[in-house]
Scaffold this motif. Sequence first.
Motif, PDB file in Angstrom:
ATOM      1  N   LEU A 205       0.834  -1.204   0.000  1.00 55.04           N
ATOM      2  CA  LEU A 205       0.000   0.000   0.000  1.00 55.04           C
ATOM      3  C   LEU A 205       0.869   1.254   0.000  1.00 55.04           C
ATOM      4  CD1 LEU A 205      -2.933   0.891   0.054  1.00 55.04           C
ATOM      5  CD2 LEU A 205      -2.855   0.861   2.543  1.00 55.04           C
ATOM      6  N   LEU A 206       1.988   1.192   0.712  1.00 54.67           N
ATOM      7  CA  LEU A 206       2.943   2.296   0.742  1.00 54.67           C
ATOM      8  C   LEU A 206       3.478   2.558  -0.663  1.00 54.67           C
ATOM      9  CD1 LEU A 206       4.357   4.008   3.055  1.00 54.67           C
ATOM     10  CD2 LEU A 206       6.223   2.356   2.911  1.00 54.67           C
ATOM     11  N   TYR A 207       3.807   1.487  -1.344  1.00 57.91           N
ATOM     12  CA  TYR A 207       4.328   1.578  -2.711  1.00 57.91           C
ATOM     13  C   TYR A 207       3.297   2.211  -3.650  1.00 57.91           C
ATOM     14  CZ  TYR A 207       6.113  -0.099  -7.240  1.00 57.91           C
ATOM     15  OH  TYR A 207       6.555  -0.185  -8.537  1.00 57.91           O
ATOM     16  N   LYS A 208       2.041   1.766  -3.510  1.00 60.38           N
ATOM     17  CA  LYS A 208       0.988   2.272  -4.392  1.00 60.38           C
ATOM     18  C   LYS A 208       0.624   3.722  -4.087  1.00 60.38           C
ATOM     19  CE  LYS A 208      -1.215  -2.174  -5.401  1.00 60.38           C
ATOM     20  NZ  LYS A 208      -2.426  -3.012  -5.214  1.00 60.38           N
ATOM     21  N   SER A 209       0.719   4.097  -2.807  1.00 63.65           N
ATOM     22  CA  SER A 209       0.304   5.447  -2.395  1.00 63.65           C
ATOM     23  C   SER A 209       1.388   6.499  -2.609  1.00 63.65           C
ATOM     24  CB  SER A 209      -0.090   5.432  -0.912  1.00 63.65           C
ATOM     25  OG  SER A 209      -1.122   4.499  -0.668  1.00 63.65           O
ATOM     26  N   ALA A 210       2.635   6.072  -2.635  1.00 62.41           N
ATOM     27  CA  ALA A 210       3.764   7.010  -2.708  1.00 62.41           C
ATOM     28  C   ALA A 210       3.687   8.012  -3.863  1.00 62.41           C
ATOM     29  CB  ALA A 210       5.080   6.223  -2.785  1.00 62.41           C
ATOM     30  N   PRO A 211       3.183   7.636  -5.048  1.00 62.76           N
ATOM     31  CA  PRO A 211       3.146   8.619  -6.140  1.00 62.76           C
ATOM     32  C   PRO A 211       2.334   9.874  -5.849  1.00 62.76           C
ATOM     33  CG  PRO A 211       2.872   6.397  -7.005  1.00 62.76           C
ATOM     34  CD  PRO A 211       2.815   6.285  -5.511  1.00 62.76           C
ATOM     35  N   LEU A 212       1.498   9.828  -4.823  1.00 59.66           N
ATOM     36  CA  LEU A 212       0.649  10.985  -4.524  1.00 59.66           C
ATOM     37  C   LEU A 212       1.290  11.948  -3.520  1.00 59.66           C
ATOM     38  CD1 LEU A 212      -2.839   9.233  -4.279  1.00 59.66           C
ATOM     39  CD2 LEU A 212      -1.869  10.493  -6.199  1.00 59.66           C
ATOM     40  N   HIS A 213       2.559  11.727  -3.169  1.00 60.07           N
ATOM     41  CA  HIS A 213       3.137  12.555  -2.112  1.00 60.07           C
ATOM     42  C   HIS A 213       3.216  14.035  -2.492  1.00 60.07           C
ATOM     43  CE1 HIS A 213       6.772  11.743  -4.533  1.00 60.07           C
ATOM     44  NE2 HIS A 213       7.302  12.831  -4.000  1.00 60.07           N
ATOM     45  N   ASP A 214       3.340  14.341  -3.777  1.00 55.85           N
ATOM     46  CA  ASP A 214       3.427  15.741  -4.217  1.00 55.85           C
ATOM     47  C   ASP A 214       2.172  16.221  -4.940  1.00 55.85           C
ATOM     48  OD1 ASP A 214       5.818  16.651  -3.180  1.00 55.85           O
ATOM     49  OD2 ASP A 214       7.009  15.945  -4.882  1.00 55.85           O
ATOM     50  N   ILE A 215       1.042  15.539  -4.747  1.00 52.98           N
ATOM     51  CA  ILE A 215      -0.171  15.912  -5.443  1.00 52.98           C
ATOM     52  C   ILE A 215      -0.580  17.353  -5.146  1.00 52.98           C
ATOM     53  CG2 ILE A 215      -1.662  14.976  -3.605  1.00 52.98           C
ATOM     54  CD1 ILE A 215      -2.393  14.964  -7.388  1.00 52.98           C
ATOM     55  N   GLY A 216      -0.213  17.844  -3.956  1.00 55.53           N
ATOM     56  CA  GLY A 216      -0.576  19.209  -3.569  1.00 55.53           C
ATOM     57  C   GLY A 216       0.087  20.289  -4.399  1.00 55.53           C
ATOM     58  N   LYS A 217       1.089  19.914  -5.187  1.00 53.79           N
ATOM     59  CA  LYS A 217       1.766  20.912  -6.021  1.00 53.79           C
ATOM     60  C   LYS A 217       0.852  21.493  -7.093  1.00 53.79           C
ATOM     61  CE  LYS A 217       6.619  19.595  -5.504  1.00 53.79           C
ATOM     62  NZ  LYS A 217       7.837  19.111  -6.189  1.00 53.79           N
ATOM     63  N   VAL A 218      -0.277  20.815  -7.357  1.00 56.78           N
ATOM     64  CA  VAL A 218      -1.213  21.366  -8.345  1.00 56.78           C
ATOM     65  C   VAL A 218      -1.828  22.671  -7.845  1.00 56.78           C
ATOM     66  CG1 VAL A 218      -1.787  19.111  -9.304  1.00 56.78           C
ATOM     67  CG2 VAL A 218      -3.165  20.022  -7.430  1.00 56.78           C
ATOM     68  N   GLY A 219      -1.717  22.920  -6.540  1.00 57.19           N
ATOM     69  CA  GLY A 219      -2.259  24.155  -5.987  1.00 57.19           C
ATOM     70  C   GLY A 219      -1.265  25.283  -5.874  1.00 57.19           C
ATOM     71  N   VAL A 220      -0.022  25.018  -6.265  1.00 52.93           N
ATOM     72  CA  VAL A 220       1.036  26.032  -6.168  1.00 52.93           C
ATOM     73  C   VAL A 220       1.155  26.792  -7.491  1.00 52.93           C
ATOM     74  CG1 VAL A 220       3.496  26.424  -5.734  1.00 52.93           C
ATOM     75  CG2 VAL A 220       2.277  24.620  -4.489  1.00 52.93           C
ATOM     76  N   LYS A 221       1.331  28.100  -7.412  1.00 47.63           N
ATOM     77  CA  LYS A 221       1.437  28.932  -8.611  1.00 47.63           C
ATOM     78  C   LYS A 221       2.628  28.510  -9.472  1.00 47.63           C
ATOM     79  CE  LYS A 221      -0.342  33.028  -6.203  1.00 47.63           C
ATOM     80  NZ  LYS A 221       0.015  34.395  -5.735  1.00 47.63           N
ATOM     81  N   ASP A 222       2.441  28.583 -10.789  1.00 46.36           N
ATOM     82  CA  ASP A 222       3.532  28.256 -11.716  1.00 46.36           C
ATOM     83  C   ASP A 222       4.751  29.142 -11.490  1.00 46.36           C
ATOM     84  OD1 ASP A 222       2.167  26.247 -12.930  1.00 46.36           O
ATOM     85  OD2 ASP A 222       1.595  27.391 -14.713  1.00 46.36           O
TER      86      ASP A 222
END
Length: 359
Positions: A205-222
Amino acid sequence: MNRQKTIMIVDDTEMNIDILVEALNEEYELIVAINGLEALELIEEQKPDLILLDIMMPEMDGYEVLKKLKKNQNLETIPVILLSAITDSDSKNKGFSLGAVDYVTKPFEIVEVKARVKTQLRLEEARLILESQNIILEEKVKERTQLIERTNSAAIYCLAALAETRDPETGEHIKRTQEYIRELALELRKNEKYKDILTDEYIELLYKSAPLHDIGKVGVKDSILLKPGKLTAEEFDEMKKHTTYGEESLMVGIKELGEESFLTLAKEIALTHHEKWDGSGYPMGLSKEEIPISGRLMALSDVYDALISKRVYKEAFTHDEAKNIILESRGTHFDPDIVDAFIKREGKFIEIMERFKGC
């Protein structure tokens, strides 16, 4: 057309055999054995649908034959009706305890024998149908579970792809950190403190979930996310918010799927992977074991990959340079146990770095 059922008659008395053959031969295929040893040999070869088994026989009685049948995985499900002139309850109970399905006393009532044979064959047919249905149901459950797992994985990568569209360097980073975190977890669970936490299921589950660790970057200004130079203090404060942005976005899914969903661990990683062992990290300033093990594992994986990767504002460090920085941060930025696990798995880290270099 249904196959004609086969019945084995086992009796050492010719008259009893004749009576049973005459009663049953029009409806069933019959196999006859005159003693227990012959019966066992024939059963192995022809495997009847039902056995009529006399108890009182020389050399090997019916009880012993029944015991041997029940010890054989290929034969144990064949229904056995015991035949005997003995009518006491102890004899009947012994037969039932050994696995007989019915008990017919001699002299035979032909109508009764036919009825009991037909009943047991129908019950056996129903058992086989139920067994077949259970196998089909188990296969469907297995397929459904696999579909859910594939759906979860697809959902994770779809979400992670959002971050990748904002930051072109994220795609390679996702693949490498996913592999790094699994290697660290596999090594760390050798430590007695973590063996009950880092189960196979948790690591997967850790392996599968790890790709989402930076998902919050979609909220950061370019202008901040893609800035080629060093961030100002204000810009860095805004960049830090990607951890809470990630938590908030994943909470939306958790509210729909429940706390037991795969997103719960992903949320934990997204929120805490920038916390530091000494409490100087963000967003909450957690320290030591206050930081979830998932966040501590991702912290090292994330930093190592950032160090060995080229960025617009820096050149890539070598593995040894990154390793030395991590060692210097043992007990300050990183959990000492996880740094130790990293050292033991550094060969794997180099292998992963090389494998995904051209992703």
